[in-house]
Write an enzyme that holds these catalytic residues in place. Sequence first.
Site, PDB file in Angstrom:
ATOM      1  N   LYS A 107      34.915  49.219  44.505  1.00 50.60           N
ATOM      2  CA  LYS A 107      36.384  49.314  44.479  1.00 50.60           C
ATOM      3  C   LYS A 107      36.856  50.406  43.526  1.00 50.60           C
ATOM      4  CE  LYS A 107      40.355  46.603  42.781  1.00 50.60           C
ATOM      5  NZ  LYS A 107      40.563  47.159  41.430  1.00 50.60           N
ATOM      6  N   ASN A 108      36.342  50.409  42.301  1.00 46.30           N
ATOM      7  CA  ASN A 108      36.850  51.347  41.291  1.00 46.30           C
ATOM      8  C   ASN A 108      36.527  52.795  41.641  1.00 46.30           C
ATOM      9  OD1 ASN A 108      37.902  49.216  39.858  1.00 46.30           O
ATOM     10  ND2 ASN A 108      36.166  49.060  38.461  1.00 46.30           N
ATOM     11  N   ARG A 157      48.054  49.436  40.683  1.00 44.16           N
ATOM     12  CA  ARG A 157      47.748  50.229  39.504  1.00 44.16           C
ATOM     13  C   ARG A 157      46.978  51.502  39.853  1.00 44.16           C
ATOM     14  NH1 ARG A 157      47.962  50.224  34.227  1.00 44.16           N
ATOM     15  NH2 ARG A 157      46.408  51.418  33.081  1.00 44.16           N
ATOM     16  N   ASP A 171      46.345  43.694  37.728  1.00 45.16           N
ATOM     17  CA  ASP A 171      45.979  42.442  37.074  1.00 45.16           C
ATOM     18  C   ASP A 171      46.858  42.153  35.868  1.00 45.16           C
ATOM     19  OD1 ASP A 171      43.848  41.721  38.690  1.00 45.16           O
ATOM     20  OD2 ASP A 171      42.486  43.068  37.648  1.00 45.16           O
ATOM     21  N   ASP A 201      34.442  43.896  33.404  1.00 44.65           N
ATOM     22  CA  ASP A 201      34.743  43.206  34.657  1.00 44.65           C
ATOM     23  C   ASP A 201      33.776  42.075  34.965  1.00 44.65           C
ATOM     24  OD1 ASP A 201      36.971  44.684  35.198  1.00 44.65           O
ATOM     25  OD2 ASP A 201      35.975  46.109  36.524  1.00 44.65           O
ATOM     26  N   MET A 203      38.051  44.564  25.226  1.00 43.58           N
ATOM     27  CA  MET A 203      38.811  45.668  25.807  1.00 43.58           C
ATOM     28  C   MET A 203      40.142  45.267  26.438  1.00 43.58           C
ATOM     29  SD  MET A 203      35.555  47.787  27.364  1.00 43.58           S
ATOM     30  CE  MET A 203      36.536  49.135  28.010  1.00 43.58           C
TER      31      MET A 203
END
EC number: 2.5.1.7
Length: 438
Positions: free
Chosen positions: A22-23, A97, A121, A319, A341
């Site tokens: 996804k990223n 985002r 998120d 994640d 983070m």
Amino acid sequence: MSIFKIEGGHQLRGEITPQGAKNEALQVICAVLLTAEKVTISNIPDIQDVNKLIFILGELGVKVTRIDKNTYEFQADEIDLDYLKSAKFKKDGSSLRGSIMIVGPLLTRFGQGYIPRPGGDKIGRRRLDTHFEGFIKLGAKFRYNPEEYFYGVEAEELKGTYMLLDEASVTGTANILMAAVMAKGETTIYNAACEPYIQQLSKMLISMGADIQGIGSNKLIVNGVKYLGGCEHRILPDMIEIGSWIGMAVMTKSALTIKNVSWENLGLIPNVFRKLGIALEKHDDDIFIPSQKEYVIQNFMDDSILTISDAPWPGFTPDLLSIVLVVATQAKGSVLVHQKMFESRLFFVDKLIDMGAKIILCDPHRATVIGLNHDSELRGSVMSSPDIRAGIALVIAALSAQGTSTIHNIDQIDRGYERIDERLRALGAKIERINDSF
């Protein structure tokens, strides 16, 4: 709005192939804006966040052709810049985002880029300063409309420069890198993120004609070029989904093979799971997880309690901390999970506590998990998914629990996981998607 109804206590079996990352997808899809030529990208995950971004590009004027389920062809030769200033874009862009990453390519190619404050998120503040400070250093003028939460950057010409990023932001690095590839002269980006996603983006840009050095390090040197062409690019398997499948296998005491995981791009992930006592076997480019009745958490060498914390790559990805936390609930031993983070990612643990987990939430960033060693199974519960990663952690907990669980707000899970219920059912899970009309 839909819900998941999950009957726990059933073992999984078989093989699963992870979706595309996804990223990475959110970055490389934005990179198609850098050229008027055709760009073909394969292994694109069919998930909400990625589909929203592709929709936004289509509204912006990019020609989008779906070749097969996970392969698209893009051509950005007729961009409608007026869309960026429309009320429709303000609505479309604010829901995702990842839309922030269209700004860098638009700025360097067209001299302007705009974005409403993006959503995503609810895991605490995720500021955009790194992105815009980088654009400003390249010579862009920044403006912000506080009434509409609307950001903009404009420049007649970007010029290469030296910059030290205030944080190793993955999306910030990607955005600045895409702006720098067509800036005049040399740009040095120090304290750059070096995740596999950034490495993949860099390789794609080079195949388009960019000049980038230092790939895989935290210092990128970019010599600007006047023109970029088309290319073909394949997205890596999603390391976060791979970690999620590991968690599902372990918590349900299942034997599972995860296919084609790209071991060389997993970093510390296998080792961190092994510290939890989980047996992972490397079979060529696959991961095999044997069925385990128990797994014992390793202490540190001085016999102090194990701490697992997140850090920028090559540290452990934030994640997967939600997955680590839920897996630890049924381990033998204790572990301190330290989420450094983000501010609110541990706030879902109250739902696990309601299911019978032994967790002490020390503060917003730290939780101590006392493993139950399957002596006391989790109980089915009614829950709501607060974000993508916590949502899949709750799915894992429900798959292992006694009784039936109901998970609301599963749109959050669909944002990051492709047809997760269908793929789980194919492995033997008892999971049902129900349309909630109330």
